[in-house]
Design a protein around this motif. Structure first.
Motif, PDB file in Angstrom:
ATOM      1  N   GLU A 204       0.819  -1.215   0.000  1.00  0.00           N
ATOM      2  CA  GLU A 204       0.000   0.000   0.000  1.00  0.00           C
ATOM      3  C   GLU A 204       0.850   1.260   0.000  1.00  0.00           C
ATOM      4  OE1 GLU A 204      -3.302   0.470   2.633  1.00  0.00           O
ATOM      5  OE2 GLU A 204      -3.846  -1.637   2.469  1.00  0.00           O
ATOM      6  N   GLY A 205       1.935   1.254   0.773  1.00  0.00           N
ATOM      7  CA  GLY A 205       2.802   2.419   0.816  1.00  0.00           C
ATOM      8  C   GLY A 205       3.445   2.707  -0.529  1.00  0.00           C
ATOM      9  N   THR A 206       3.799   1.653  -1.246  1.00  0.00           N
ATOM     10  CA  THR A 206       4.379   1.812  -2.582  1.00  0.00           C
ATOM     11  C   THR A 206       3.347   2.402  -3.535  1.00  0.00           C
ATOM     12  OG1 THR A 206       5.822  -0.078  -2.174  1.00  0.00           O
ATOM     13  CG2 THR A 206       5.518   0.604  -4.474  1.00  0.00           C
ATOM     14  N   ILE A 207       2.127   1.916  -3.450  1.00  0.00           N
ATOM     15  CA  ILE A 207       1.058   2.426  -4.309  1.00  0.00           C
ATOM     16  C   ILE A 207       0.798   3.897  -4.020  1.00  0.00           C
ATOM     17  CG2 ILE A 207      -1.402   2.231  -4.876  1.00  0.00           C
ATOM     18  CD1 ILE A 207      -1.085  -0.817  -4.211  1.00  0.00           C
ATOM     19  N   ALA A 208       0.750   4.255  -2.743  1.00  0.00           N
ATOM     20  CA  ALA A 208       0.504   5.655  -2.377  1.00  0.00           C
ATOM     21  C   ALA A 208       1.619   6.559  -2.895  1.00  0.00           C
ATOM     22  CB  ALA A 208       0.377   5.783  -0.856  1.00  0.00           C
ATOM     23  N   ALA A 209       2.867   6.124  -2.744  1.00  0.00           N
ATOM     24  CA  ALA A 209       3.987   6.929  -3.240  1.00  0.00           C
ATOM     25  C   ALA A 209       3.946   7.041  -4.754  1.00  0.00           C
ATOM     26  CB  ALA A 209       5.313   6.311  -2.784  1.00  0.00           C
ATOM     27  N   LEU A 210       3.582   5.962  -5.423  1.00  0.00           N
ATOM     28  CA  LEU A 210       3.487   5.964  -6.881  1.00  0.00           C
ATOM     29  C   LEU A 210       2.397   6.916  -7.354  1.00  0.00           C
ATOM     30  CD1 LEU A 210       4.395   4.698  -9.567  1.00  0.00           C
ATOM     31  CD2 LEU A 210       2.792   2.823  -9.113  1.00  0.00           C
ATOM     32  N   LYS A 211       1.235   6.847  -6.737  1.00  0.00           N
ATOM     33  CA  LYS A 211       0.133   7.756  -7.103  1.00  0.00           C
ATOM     34  C   LYS A 211       0.507   9.206  -6.840  1.00  0.00           C
ATOM     35  CE  LYS A 211      -3.856   4.708  -6.586  1.00  0.00           C
ATOM     36  NZ  LYS A 211      -5.078   4.436  -5.810  1.00  0.00           N
ATOM     37  N   ALA A 212       1.199   9.471  -5.728  1.00  0.00           N
ATOM     38  CA  ALA A 212       1.600  10.839  -5.409  1.00  0.00           C
ATOM     39  C   ALA A 212       2.571  11.375  -6.457  1.00  0.00           C
ATOM     40  CB  ALA A 212       2.241  10.886  -4.023  1.00  0.00           C
ATOM     41  N   ARG A 213       3.409  10.520  -6.974  1.00  0.00           N
ATOM     42  CA  ARG A 213       4.414  10.948  -7.948  1.00  0.00           C
ATOM     43  C   ARG A 213       3.820  11.070  -9.346  1.00  0.00           C
ATOM     44  NH1 ARG A 213       9.653  11.741  -7.984  1.00  0.00           N
ATOM     45  NH2 ARG A 213       9.768  11.011  -5.857  1.00  0.00           N
ATOM     46  N   THR A 214       2.907  10.190  -9.714  1.00  0.00           N
ATOM     47  CA  THR A 214       2.466  10.107 -11.108  1.00  0.00           C
ATOM     48  C   THR A 214       1.027  10.540 -11.343  1.00  0.00           C
ATOM     49  OG1 THR A 214       1.644   7.835 -10.883  1.00  0.00           O
ATOM     50  CG2 THR A 214       3.966   8.110 -11.467  1.00  0.00           C
ATOM     51  N   GLY A 215       0.238  10.619 -10.289  1.00  0.00           N
ATOM     52  CA  GLY A 215      -1.196  10.775 -10.490  1.00  0.00           C
ATOM     53  C   GLY A 215      -1.750   9.414 -10.890  1.00  0.00           C
ATOM     54  N   LYS A 216      -3.030   9.258 -10.774  1.00  0.00           N
ATOM     55  CA  LYS A 216      -3.640   7.946 -11.039  1.00  0.00           C
ATOM     56  C   LYS A 216      -3.436   7.493 -12.479  1.00  0.00           C
ATOM     57  CE  LYS A 216      -7.842   5.347 -10.226  1.00  0.00           C
ATOM     58  NZ  LYS A 216      -9.168   5.330  -9.653  1.00  0.00           N
ATOM     59  N   ARG A 217      -3.477   8.424 -13.430  1.00  0.00           N
ATOM     60  CA  ARG A 217      -3.431   8.035 -14.839  1.00  0.00           C
ATOM     61  C   ARG A 217      -2.011   7.846 -15.368  1.00  0.00           C
ATOM     62  NH1 ARG A 217      -8.068   8.024 -17.165  1.00  0.00           N
ATOM     63  NH2 ARG A 217      -7.416   8.564 -19.262  1.00  0.00           N
ATOM     64  N   GLY A 218      -0.984   8.257 -14.626  1.00  0.00           N
ATOM     65  CA  GLY A 218       0.378   8.107 -15.106  1.00  0.00           C
ATOM     66  C   GLY A 218       1.098   6.889 -14.570  1.00  0.00           C
ATOM     67  N   MET A 219       0.412   6.103 -13.755  1.00  0.00           N
ATOM     68  CA  MET A 219       1.063   4.967 -13.107  1.00  0.00           C
ATOM     69  C   MET A 219       1.591   3.938 -14.103  1.00  0.00           C
ATOM     70  SD  MET A 219      -1.436   4.432  -9.791  1.00  0.00           S
ATOM     71  CE  MET A 219      -0.729   2.864  -9.366  1.00  0.00           C
TER      72      MET A 219
END
Length: 90
Positions: free
Chosen positions: A21-36
């Motif tokens: 979950e922490g990885t997903i949250a950091a990824l979303k914060a960096r990329t936004g939902k559509r850039g993942m």
């Protein structure tokens, strides 16, 4: 039989991966939902390149022996623009 596409080529297909979950949250914060997807794709391609480079280095060392650290540092000095005393680096 057709040649399989290289990394970064071919049609895009959805896959399922499990992430913390922490990885997903950091990824979303960096990329936004559509850039993942694009971000993860680029990370995987970069890792595949690094893996292949490591394999090439191992093969070269098996054929030619280990790399001389002094020669590597001399080449790095040239790349950094520190050419004084680099005449023996070639």
């Amino acid at each position: 039989m057709a040649t399989p596409p290289s990394p970064g080529e071919g049609p895009v297909r959805p896959v399922s991966v499990s992430l913390h979950e922490g990885t997903i949250a950091a990824l979303k914060a960096r990329t936004g939902k559509r850039g993942m997807s694009a971000y993860v794709e680029s990370l995987i391609q970069r890792q595949l390149e690094r893996d292949r480079l490591s394999e090439l280095i191992k093969d070269a060392e098996a054929d030619h022996g280990p790399v001389d650290p002094t020669a590597v540092e001399a080449k790095r000095a040239i790349l950094r623009g520190e050419t004084a005393g680099s005449a023996n680096a070639s």
